[in-house]
Design a protein around this motif. Structure first.
Motif, PDB file in Angstrom:
ATOM      1  N   ALA A 408       5.599   5.383   8.458  1.00  0.00           N
ATOM      2  CA  ALA A 408       5.516   6.662   7.750  1.00  0.00           C
ATOM      3  C   ALA A 408       5.301   6.480   6.248  1.00  0.00           C
ATOM      4  O   ALA A 408       4.738   7.341   5.584  1.00  0.00           O
ATOM      5  CB  ALA A 408       6.790   7.455   7.988  1.00  0.00           C
ATOM      6  N   GLN A 409       5.716   5.326   5.731  1.00  0.00           N
ATOM      7  CA  GLN A 409       5.592   5.169   4.279  1.00  0.00           C
ATOM      8  C   GLN A 409       4.308   4.457   3.863  1.00  0.00           C
ATOM      9  O   GLN A 409       4.192   4.044   2.715  1.00  0.00           O
ATOM     10  CB  GLN A 409       6.720   4.298   3.731  1.00  0.00           C
ATOM     11  CG  GLN A 409       8.094   4.564   4.234  1.00  0.00           C
ATOM     12  CD  GLN A 409       9.026   3.450   3.778  1.00  0.00           C
ATOM     13  OE1 GLN A 409       8.753   2.276   4.002  1.00  0.00           O
ATOM     14  NE2 GLN A 409      10.118   3.819   3.144  1.00  0.00           N
ATOM     15  N   SER A 410       3.388   4.275   4.817  1.00  0.00           N
ATOM     16  CA  SER A 410       2.204   3.487   4.508  1.00  0.00           C
ATOM     17  C   SER A 410       1.333   4.105   3.400  1.00  0.00           C
ATOM     18  O   SER A 410       0.968   5.270   3.462  1.00  0.00           O
ATOM     19  CB  SER A 410       1.412   3.329   5.805  1.00  0.00           C
ATOM     20  OG  SER A 410       0.172   2.799   5.534  1.00  0.00           O
ATOM     21  N   HIS A 411       1.028   3.310   2.355  1.00  0.00           N
ATOM     22  CA  HIS A 411       0.164   3.789   1.275  1.00  0.00           C
ATOM     23  C   HIS A 411      -1.054   2.880   1.231  1.00  0.00           C
ATOM     24  O   HIS A 411      -0.920   1.702   0.888  1.00  0.00           O
ATOM     25  CB  HIS A 411       0.841   3.621  -0.095  1.00  0.00           C
ATOM     26  CG  HIS A 411       2.243   4.126  -0.156  1.00  0.00           C
ATOM     27  ND1 HIS A 411       2.554   5.382  -0.602  1.00  0.00           N
ATOM     28  CD2 HIS A 411       3.419   3.533   0.152  1.00  0.00           C
ATOM     29  CE1 HIS A 411       3.865   5.538  -0.561  1.00  0.00           C
ATOM     30  NE2 HIS A 411       4.409   4.436  -0.108  1.00  0.00           N
ATOM     31  N   SER A 412      -2.246   3.405   1.588  1.00  0.00           N
ATOM     32  CA  SER A 412      -3.431   2.580   1.377  1.00  0.00           C
ATOM     33  C   SER A 412      -4.631   3.483   1.185  1.00  0.00           C
ATOM     34  O   SER A 412      -4.594   4.675   1.492  1.00  0.00           O
ATOM     35  CB  SER A 412      -3.666   1.612   2.527  1.00  0.00           C
ATOM     36  OG  SER A 412      -4.110   2.293   3.664  1.00  0.00           O
ATOM     37  N   ARG A 413      -5.705   2.879   0.665  1.00  0.00           N
ATOM     38  CA  ARG A 413      -6.904   3.645   0.396  1.00  0.00           C
ATOM     39  C   ARG A 413      -8.080   2.869   0.972  1.00  0.00           C
ATOM     40  O   ARG A 413      -8.166   1.656   0.799  1.00  0.00           O
ATOM     41  CB  ARG A 413      -7.021   3.782  -1.125  1.00  0.00           C
ATOM     42  CG  ARG A 413      -8.202   4.522  -1.585  1.00  0.00           C
ATOM     43  CD  ARG A 413      -8.021   4.860  -3.051  1.00  0.00           C
ATOM     44  NE  ARG A 413      -9.272   5.352  -3.561  1.00  0.00           N
ATOM     45  CZ  ARG A 413      -9.462   5.721  -4.799  1.00  0.00           C
ATOM     46  NH1 ARG A 413      -8.486   5.656  -5.674  1.00  0.00           N
ATOM     47  NH2 ARG A 413     -10.636   6.167  -5.191  1.00  0.00           N
ATOM     48  N   LYS A 414      -8.991   3.600   1.685  1.00  0.00           N
ATOM     49  CA  LYS A 414     -10.142   2.916   2.277  1.00  0.00           C
ATOM     50  C   LYS A 414     -11.283   2.825   1.276  1.00  0.00           C
ATOM     51  O   LYS A 414     -11.596   3.810   0.615  1.00  0.00           O
ATOM     52  CB  LYS A 414     -10.637   3.704   3.494  1.00  0.00           C
ATOM     53  CG  LYS A 414      -9.844   3.447   4.740  1.00  0.00           C
ATOM     54  CD  LYS A 414     -10.626   3.890   5.965  1.00  0.00           C
ATOM     55  CE  LYS A 414      -9.918   3.366   7.188  1.00  0.00           C
ATOM     56  NZ  LYS A 414     -10.650   3.310   8.390  1.00  0.00           N
TER      57      LYS A 414
END
Ligand SMILES: *Cc1c(COP(=O)(O)O)cnc(C)c1O
Length: 427
Positions: A408-414
C-alpha cells in the motif's frame, strides 16, 4: 592515498573527491594509485581480532586522511552491524552468508558504507547532493535503506520494469520521502545507460550535484573487501580457500581480487556467472565483448556489459598469473536443480545467485579436487520465494524484517527509456 582514472592515469584525486565524483571524466573508473600491503601480523591473526577492528584496518589505508580515524571507526562499525557467518554446507564446501543485512542482499554493506561517508562529507560542507543509481534488483533496496531519511541527499533509483522480483520492487518503492523510485520501460542496461548519460550531461550534473551509488563508486567497491577478510577469519582449515563469487557487474569479485593483492591468502577466485557471460568468454578467448542482457532466475547478475570489468582486468594483469581467476556459466535450469539437490542432500537452502556460486565452485573442484572452497551467498532465499517455492518440499522462513514492506505504501513513477523522461522526473 590517491585514485587514478583507468582511462587517464594522469587524472588523480583523493578518496573524498573520488567518492563524490563517482566516475572519472570520460566514464573512467577510479583505481587506487598503489595497493597497500597489510602487515603479516595482521593477516595471520584475523581470528584474534574483532570484525570492527579488521574492517577498520582493511579500509583505513584506502581512505587516507579524507575521514578522521574516530569517525571512520564509527562508520565501519555501523556498516557491518549484522552477522556475516561462514556456514558448512557439504564436504569441502562452505557458504559465506552475506544476506543478514537489512535488505537481505550483500549490497547492504557497500551502500551503508557509502551513505555514511557521504553523510560525513555533506555535514562538513553543507552541500545538497543527488544520488542517481540503476539497479538490476538488489542495489536499489540496499541504497534506499542506507540513505532513507538522510538530510541533504535525494535518491533516484532506476529499475527495469517487470524484471525485479516482487520483494525487490517493494524494497525500493516502499520508502518515499527522499527516496524516488523510477520504473523504466527497458532493461537494466538501459537504466545504467540513462544514469551514465545523466552523469555525462554537465549542466544537469552541476545543477543536481549527482553522485553515483553503483558499484563503480569506490566507497561501495572498496568496502566489499570486508567479506573476504571475514571469510578468512572464520576459515577452519590451514590451506587457503578458493572463493566463488556470483558475478554481475563484477564489483564484488574485483574487491576480492584487490583484497588478495593486499596480502590476503586466497587460493583462487572463481567468477560464477549465469547466461550473461561476457567475462567467462573473455577468460576463454582473451576477447571482451559486451553482450545483450539475457533474463535469468538470478536477476541481480543479468548484466551484459559489466561495469567493473576494467578493474578486474587491472587486478589480474598486475604481476600474477592469469589463472588466478577462473569463470563458469550456468543456465537457469542448472541453477534451480542445484537448489533442490543441495537442499535434499544437506538441508541447506540457497537462493538462485548463491546457487550459481555453488555450481561454479563444484565445477572448479572437479579440476582441483584437493581445494576446499567458499561460495558467497549473496541474497536471502526469501527474496526469491516465487522462484524457489515452485520446488515441492522446500519451506522458506521469511525474516521479520522483510514483512515490514507493505504494498500500500509503494511510491514509484513509470518512465520511458528516453533521456528526457529521466530529466523531467528529476524536477
Ligand atoms: C549485485 C548482486 C550480485 C552481483 O554482484 P556484482 O558485484 O555486480 O558482480 C550477485 N548476487 C546478488 C544477490 C546481487 O545483488
Amino acid at each position: 592515498m590517491k585514485y587514478f582514472s583507468l582511462n587517464d592515469p594522469d587524472f588523480k584525486i583523493d578518496f573524498k573527491q573520488a567518492v563524490l565524483m563517482g566516475q572519472a571524466p570520460g566514464k573512467g573508473l577510479f583505481f587506487p594509485e598503489y595497493i597497500p600491503n597489510h602487515e603479516k601480523q595482521f593477516l595471520e591473526n584475523l581470528k584474534e581480532l574483532s570484525r570492527e577492528e579488521i574492517a577498520f584496518r582493511v579500509i583505513e589505508p584506502f581512505v587516507g586522511d579524507s575521514i578522521d580515524k574516530d569517525t571512520l571507526k564509527k562508520i565501519v562499525s555501523e556498516t557491518i552491524d549484522f552477522e556475516i557467518p561462514l556456514v558448512f554446507v557439504e564436504d569441502s564446501v562452505y557458504s559465506l552468508e552475506l544476506f543478514h543485512g537489512p535488505t537481505g542482499a550483500f549490497k547492504d554493506v557497500g551502500a551503508r558504507f557509502l551513505s555514511r561517508c557521504l553523510q560525513y562529507f555533506s555535514q562538513k560542507s553543507g552541500h545538497r547532493s543527488t544520488i542517481l543509481v540503476a539497479t538490476s534488483g538488489d542495489t536499489g533496496g540496499a541504497v534506499a535503506d542506507a540513505f532513507f531519511g538522510m538530510e541533504n541527499v535525494d535518491v533516484f533509483i532506476l529499475f527495469p520494469s517487470g524484471k525485479v522480483s516482487q520483494l525487490q520492487e517493494l524494497q525500493l518503492t516502499c520508502y518515499g520521502k527522499n527516496i524516488h523510485a523510477l520504473e523504466v520501460d527497458g532493461s537494466f542496461d538501459d537504466c545504467q545507460m540513462l544514469v551514465k548519460q545523466a552523469f555525462a550531461d554537465e549542466t544537469l550534473s552541476k545543477k543536481f550535484n549527482f553522485i553515483s551509488a553503483n558499484s563503480i563508486n569506490i566507497a561501495r567497491w572498496l568496502s566489499q573487501q570486508f567479506y573476504y577478510f571475514f571469510a578468512l577469519q572464520q576459515w577452519p582449515h590451514d590451506e587457503p580457500p578458493a572463493i566463488s563469487v556470483p558475478s554481475g557487474n563484477l564489483g564484488n569479485i574485483a574487491a576480492g581480487l584487490l583484497a588478495q593483492k593486499t596480502g590476503l591468502k586466497i587460493r583462487a577466485f572463481i567468477a560464477a556467472c549465469n547466461e550473461n557471460k561476457s567475462l567467462v568468454n573473455y577468460l576463454e578467448t582473451g576477447i571482451f565483448e559486451p553482450q545483450e542482457t539475457v533474463t535469468t532466475v538470478s536477476n541481480a547478475m543479468d548484466v551484459g556489459n559489466p561495469s567493473n570489468f576494467k578493474r578486474v582486468l587491472n587486478c589480474i594483469t598486475r604481476r600474477q598469473s592469469p589463472k588466478e581467476l577462473s569463470g563458469y556459466s550456468f543456465t537457469s535450469e542448472e541453477t534451480l536443480n542445484a537448489i533442490t539437490s543441495v537442499f535434499d542432500k544437506s538441508k541447506y537452502l540457497m537462493d538462485p545467485h548463491g546457487s550459481v556460486g555453488y555450481l561454479a565452485l563444484k565445477k572448479y573442484q572437479e579440476s582441483h579436487p584437493d581445494t576446499k572452497g567458499i561460495f558467497l551467498e549473496t541474497a536471502h532465499p526469501a527474496k526469491f520465494d516465487n522462484i524457489i517455492q515452485s520446488k515441492p518440499g522446500i519451506q522458506i522462513s521469511v525474516p521479520i524484517r522483510f514483512s515490514q514492506y507493505d504494498k500500500a505504501q509503494s511510491h514509484s513513477r513509470k518512465i520511458s527509456v528516453e533521456f528526457n523522461a529521466l530529466k523531467e522526473s528529476l524536477h
